[in-house]
Design an enzyme around this catalytic site. Structure first.
Site, short mmCIF file in Angstrom:
data_model
loop_
_atom_site.label_atom_id
_atom_site.label_comp_id
_atom_site.label_asym_id
_atom_site.label_seq_id
_atom_site.Cartn_x
_atom_site.Cartn_y
_atom_site.Cartn_z
N ASP A 164 0.86 -1.18 0.00
CA ASP A 164 0.00 0.00 0.00
C ASP A 164 0.90 1.24 0.00
O ASP A 164 1.84 1.33 0.82
CB ASP A 164 -0.89 -0.03 1.24
CG ASP A 164 -1.96 1.05 1.19
OD1 ASP A 164 -3.11 0.74 0.83
OD2 ASP A 164 -1.64 2.22 1.52
N ASN A 176 -1.87 13.01 -4.27
CA ASN A 176 -3.02 13.44 -5.09
C ASN A 176 -3.42 14.87 -4.78
O ASN A 176 -3.65 15.67 -5.69
CB ASN A 176 -4.23 12.54 -4.80
CG ASN A 176 -4.25 11.29 -5.65
OD1 ASN A 176 -3.75 11.29 -6.77
ND2 ASN A 176 -4.82 10.22 -5.14
N ASP A 211 -1.92 9.14 -10.80
CA ASP A 211 -2.05 7.98 -11.71
C ASP A 211 -0.68 7.54 -12.23
O ASP A 211 -0.39 6.34 -12.33
CB ASP A 211 -2.93 8.36 -12.92
CG ASP A 211 -4.41 8.40 -12.55
OD1 ASP A 211 -4.74 8.06 -11.39
OD2 ASP A 211 -5.22 8.78 -13.41
N ASP A 235 -4.69 2.55 -4.02
CA ASP A 235 -3.22 2.51 -4.03
C ASP A 235 -2.71 1.20 -3.43
O ASP A 235 -1.63 1.14 -2.86
CB ASP A 235 -2.65 3.72 -3.28
CG ASP A 235 -3.09 3.77 -1.82
OD1 ASP A 235 -4.01 3.00 -1.44
OD2 ASP A 235 -2.52 4.56 -1.05
N1 LIG Z 1 -4.58 9.18 -8.67
C1 LIG Z 1 -5.36 8.20 -8.22
N2 LIG Z 1 -5.71 8.16 -6.91
C2 LIG Z 1 -6.49 7.16 -6.47
C3 LIG Z 1 -6.99 6.16 -7.34
N3 LIG Z 1 -7.74 5.30 -6.60
C4 LIG Z 1 -7.72 5.76 -5.33
N4 LIG Z 1 -6.96 6.89 -5.25
C5 LIG Z 1 -6.66 7.69 -4.07
O1 LIG Z 1 -5.71 7.00 -3.29
C6 LIG Z 1 -5.76 7.54 -1.98
C7 LIG Z 1 -5.64 6.40 -1.01
O2 LIG Z 1 -5.37 6.93 0.21
P1 LIG Z 1 -5.25 6.06 1.51
O3 LIG Z 1 -4.59 4.74 1.19
O4 LIG Z 1 -6.55 5.98 2.18
O5 LIG Z 1 -4.34 6.93 2.37
P2 LIG Z 1 -2.82 7.29 2.25
O6 LIG Z 1 -2.69 8.76 2.07
O7 LIG Z 1 -2.09 6.49 1.24
O8 LIG Z 1 -2.37 6.93 3.70
P3 LIG Z 1 -1.59 5.68 4.21
O9 LIG Z 1 -1.97 4.49 3.42
O10 LIG Z 1 -1.97 5.53 5.65
O11 LIG Z 1 -0.15 6.02 4.07
C8 LIG Z 1 -7.08 8.29 -1.87
O12 LIG Z 1 -6.80 9.68 -1.84
C9 LIG Z 1 -7.82 7.94 -3.16
O13 LIG Z 1 -8.60 9.01 -3.65
C10 LIG Z 1 -6.63 6.24 -8.72
O14 LIG Z 1 -7.00 5.40 -9.55
N5 LIG Z 1 -5.82 7.26 -9.09
#
Ligand SMILES: Nc1nc2c(ncn2[C@@H]2O[C@H](COP(=O)(O)OP(=O)(O)OP(=O)(O)O)[C@@H](O)[C@H]2O)c(=O)[nH]1
Length: 313
Positions: free
Chosen positions: A181, A189, A198, A224
């Site tokens: 992850d 983002n 992306d 992610d």
């Molecule tokens: N650019 C992009 N962002 C995505 C996609 N799918 C999900 N996300 C974003 O990925 C992020 C996932 O965040 P989290 O895993 O909840 O949190 P994090 O900031 O990584 O925090 P930690 O995992 O605790 O380190 C969210 O902001 C989603 O909007 C995608 O296909 N493209």
């Protein structure tokens, strides 16, 4: 209606069919060919009448056709097969440009109840299913691969996990799993936009893929989060690989990101254990290990064994 009229009418019906209908004898002689006049889909095969499959097809293909005729003769009712044929392989026919190359056919074979020249015969309807085949391939691609990163989809890796779980429970074949992850991805983002996000997901996927063996499977579970399935791999080996993946991601550089913004992944690892009774067990443990990695400060590998209910590494 006289029998002659009936036969000529039947032949007219058959001629009007879009698909060619071959009458073939048990030694592979083309006795009659009707229908298939639609040149968008079929080559004119009328020149084959009187020849055998061995006269017009490469030996191996001819043998295969003969075997299918036999199967059709030995089968009660309709015998359906799928096969490929390149019209250019068929000697004597003129192949239009649109039909040059592999054509996918569905063969519908039905035995006839009378002899021709003392031989048993079948009717073989050859339906050009290339468009359907291409559509099926495309649907499979869409369902098996993640469209953003190009690695396997969640659906596909869950299918693979089920196969490996069954190999493990039947033959004790070891298998490991990693869940990765990205760290602070929301911030990436938010600060640089979803398109840059992306790009980061794609590069991370590509980088992990290059570190894996051919037999290892990488999928994007969603957002992610990624998963790696490593057949025939014990915990000590999987930890070495997980560390390699972590380090490779940490060392990535992105032109759209300032050098101070480093991308990293947290990784949870697990293997199948003897007490596992569902394929999901390994993922639940890998997930627990992943949470532990996040809790301990991210950008690290953790693993989980069920017997001691303790994290190690
Ligand atoms: N650019 C992009 N962002 C995505 C996609 N799918 C999900 N996300 C974003 O990925 C992020 C996932 O965040 P989290 O895993 O909840 O949190 P994090 O900031 O990584 O925090 P930690 O995992 O605790 O380190 C969210 O902001 C989603 O909007 C995608 O296909 N493209």
């Amino acid at each position: 209606m006289s029998t002659v009229t009936c036969i000529s009418e039947l032949k007219a019906f058959a001629m009007a069919l879009p698909d060619p209908v071959f009458v073939l004898s048990e030694t592979g002689v083309y006795i009659d060919i009707v229908g298939g006049q639609d040149s968008r889909f079929y080559v004119d095969s009328s020149v084959l009448i009187g020849k055998t499959v061995f006269d017009v097809l490469p030996e191996e293909k001819a043998q295969w056709f003969l075997q299918q005729i036999q199967n059709g003769l030995n089968h009660d009712g309709l015998y359906v097969i799928n096969y490929e044929l390149d019209g250019r392989e068929v000697k004597g026919t003129v192949v239009a440009e649109n039909l040059a190359g592999i054509v996918h056919f569905e063969g519908r074979i039905q035995k006839l109840d009378h002899l021709v020249n003392g031989e048993r015969t079948v009717v073989w309807v050859a339906v050009n299913v290339s468009k359907r085949h291409a559509l099926e391939q495309e649907l499979r691609r869409l369902s098996d691969f993640d469209c953003l990163s190009g690695v396997l989809s969640r659906r596909k890796i869950m299918f693979e996990l089920a196969q490996h779980y069954s190999q493990f429970s039947r033959y004790a074949r070891t298998c490991s799993a990693l869940i990765l992850d990205l760290d602070y991805f929301k911030k990436v983002n938010d600060a640089y936009g979803h398109l840059v996000g992306d790009e980061v997901l794609k590069r991370v996927a590509q980088t992990c893929q290059t570190q894996l063996r051919d037999c290892d499977l990488l999928a994007r579970l969603g957002g992610d989060e990624f998963m790696v399935l490593l057949p025939n791999t014990e915990m000590d080996e999987v930890l070495v690989l997980a560390e390699r993946l972590r380090s490779a991601v940490e060392n990535l550089r992105f032109i759209d990101l300032p050098t101070t913004c480093r991308i990293s992944v947290s990784i949870g690892a697990s293997v199948f254990f003897a007490g596992d009774d569902r394929k999901e067990n390994i993922l639940e443990r890998a997930d627990k290990a992943l949470y532990r990695a996040k809790d301990r400060g991210k950008n690290q590998v953790q693993s989980y064994r069920p017997q001691d209910s303790l994290f190690y590494v």
